[in-house]
Design an enzyme around this catalytic site. Structure first.
Site, PDB file in Angstrom:
ATOM      1  CE  LYS A 151      68.086 -54.110  19.609  1.00  0.00           C
ATOM      2  NZ  LYS A 151      66.992 -53.188  19.422  1.00  0.00           N
TER       3      LYS A 151
HETATM    4  C1  LIG Z   1      65.523 -52.969  19.040  1.00  0.00           C
HETATM    5  C2  LIG Z   1      65.066 -52.346  17.778  1.00  0.00           C
HETATM    6  C3  LIG Z   1      64.190 -51.244  17.744  1.00  0.00           C
HETATM    7  C4  LIG Z   1      63.484 -50.746  18.954  1.00  0.00           C
HETATM    8  O1  LIG Z   1      64.304 -50.396  19.990  1.00  0.00           O
HETATM    9  P1  LIG Z   1      63.679 -50.070  21.420  1.00  0.00           P
HETATM   10  O2  LIG Z   1      64.770 -49.300  22.103  1.00  0.00           O
HETATM   11  O3  LIG Z   1      63.398 -51.387  22.076  1.00  0.00           O
HETATM   12  O4  LIG Z   1      62.455 -49.277  21.229  1.00  0.00           O
HETATM   13  C5  LIG Z   1      63.926 -50.658  16.526  1.00  0.00           C
HETATM   14  N1  LIG Z   1      64.452 -51.130  15.395  1.00  0.00           N
HETATM   15  C6  LIG Z   1      65.269 -52.194  15.373  1.00  0.00           C
HETATM   16  C7  LIG Z   1      65.833 -52.652  14.074  1.00  0.00           C
HETATM   17  C8  LIG Z   1      65.575 -52.848  16.563  1.00  0.00           C
HETATM   18  O5  LIG Z   1      66.367 -53.944  16.536  1.00  0.00           O
END
Ligand SMILES: *Cc1c(COP(=O)(O)O)cnc(C)c1O
Length: 371
Positions: free
Chosen positions: A186
């Site tokens: 991210k």
């Molecule tokens: C990465 C992601 C999540 C979950 O994030 P985590 O921090 O790994 O729990 C939820 N929704 C979307 C759209 C994502 O890309």
């Protein structure tokens, strides 16, 4: 070895996404390791304040993941058994699981092929909540909802740094809460981690309780005294992680600029190829460019061809309703034709701030040969 590459055995791998850490990040973590608090110390609060400031929200509450944050957000909004929660099927499973953790039922809304976000005008009038996923970092236009669902939570896992005509994603101008992820692919990372922002003091307090066993301190009854006011979990982010998050957040604008530059380069380099380029942000909106997802015919062959040459693209996403765990909900191609059509063709090409122009050129060259 160029930044943004990894080697497994002798093969150079260019991945669809990865973190970019520097010596400042490492020093920030080491400083916490040498200090008094590994968790529940000052770094958590500092990171929360910086994050709230960055997205122009009064409150930010950090969590051990965005998944935990999504669970918390729907829980403190009192979503429960019998409630229907609208979301995208073209998302990560956490966007729908958060409803299921609480006994609620996800309802998938088809995407607009022009944005790959769910169509706000198709959100059923009677849902208890909407989890609006900002696919690839392009914000859902929440001003286009036909009537406001009682609860709106933004799944902004892709969208830290995105801006709408109402201000930064995370300021909750048209939502109750907004959830970010700090997973390594991210915009910024804490290893694992997430956050929920809100304008509501009451929701922020409830989120903090939910994050830590439902505990409320009652100093009048003694320094040791606390009460468990409701059901809670251990969804805390550590000080070690928060220090990394704080250091990463200071580089967010640079990361976003590099992502935007790479996306523009792809647009130019791919212009004459038989691929459909990703949606562009309307004026007044800043795209966070979490993903560069093209649409391509013969995706399977192209995917395999890239993998054979050390490029690791990804498909975002296998629609949630395809998974066996969601089969019981009864969603099919008739309900979600654009989601199905998009899934057949989507391919996310490498895009992350450490990707070099040379690596990007290599990806494009291989892609050209495959097409
Ligand atoms: C990465 C992601 C999540 C979950 O994030 P985590 O921090 O790994 O729990 C939820 N929704 C979307 C759209 C994502 O890309």
């Amino acid at each position: 070895m160029a930044v943004g590459r990894t080697t497994t055995r002798d093969v150079v791998v260019i991945s669809y996404g990865r973190q970019l850490l520097d010596e400042d990040d490492i020093a920030a973590v080491v400083a916490v390791l040498r200090g008094d608090w590994l968790t529940q110390g000052p770094a958590v609060e500092k990171f929360e304040q910086s994050l709230a400031h960055a997205v122009e929200a009064p409150y930010a509450v950090v969590f051990s993941s965005a998944t935990a944050g999504l669970h918390a957000a729907l829980a403190v909004a009192e979503i429960g058994a019998g409630d229907v929660v609208a979301t995208s099927s073209l998302s990560f499973v956490a966007s729908a699981n958060c409803a299921r953790y609480l006994g609620a039922t996800p309802a998938f809304v088809d995407v607009d092929p022009g944005t790959l976000n769910l169509r706000p005008d198709k959100v059923p009038a009677d849902v208890a909540a909407l989890v609006a996923v900002h696919y690839a970092g392009l914000p859902v236009d929440l001003s286009a909802l036909h009537g406001r669902p009682p609860v709106i939570v933004e799944d902004a896992a892709h969208a830290l740094g995105a801006i709408t005509p109402d201000g930064p994603v995370g300021n909750c101008a048209r939502s109750d809460m907004c959830v970010f992820s700090f997973h390594p692919v991210k915009a910024i990372t804490t290893g694992e981690g997430g956050a929920v922002t809100t304008r509501s003091r009451a929701l922020a307090d409830a989120l903090r309780r939910f994050r830590s066993h439902g505990i409320v301190r009652v100093p009048e009854k003694g320094g040791w005294y606390y009460q468990v006011a409701g059901l809670g979990y251990n969804y805390r982010l550590t000080d070690v992680q928060s220090a990394l998050g704080q250091s990463q957040l200071s580089k967010l604008e640079g990361f976003l600029a590099r992502r935007a530059e790479l996306a523009q380069r792809y647009d130019a380099l791919l212009a004459d190829l038989p691929v459909t380029l990703p949606p562009v942000a309307p004026s007044g909106t800043r795209h966070a460019h979490h993903l560069y997802a093209v649409r391509i015919r013969d995706r399977r062959r192209v995917y395999d061809g890239l993998r054979e040459r050390g490029i690791v693209p990804q498909v975002h996403y296998v629609p949630i309703h395809h998974h066996p765990a969601f089969a019981g909900l009864g969603f099919t191609v008739e309900h979600l034709p654009e989601t199905e059509r998009a899934y057949e063709q989507l391919l996310s090409l490498p895009l992350h701030p450490g990707l070099t122009n040379e690596d990007q050129d290599l990806v494009v060259d291989i892609l050209k040969r495959l097409l």
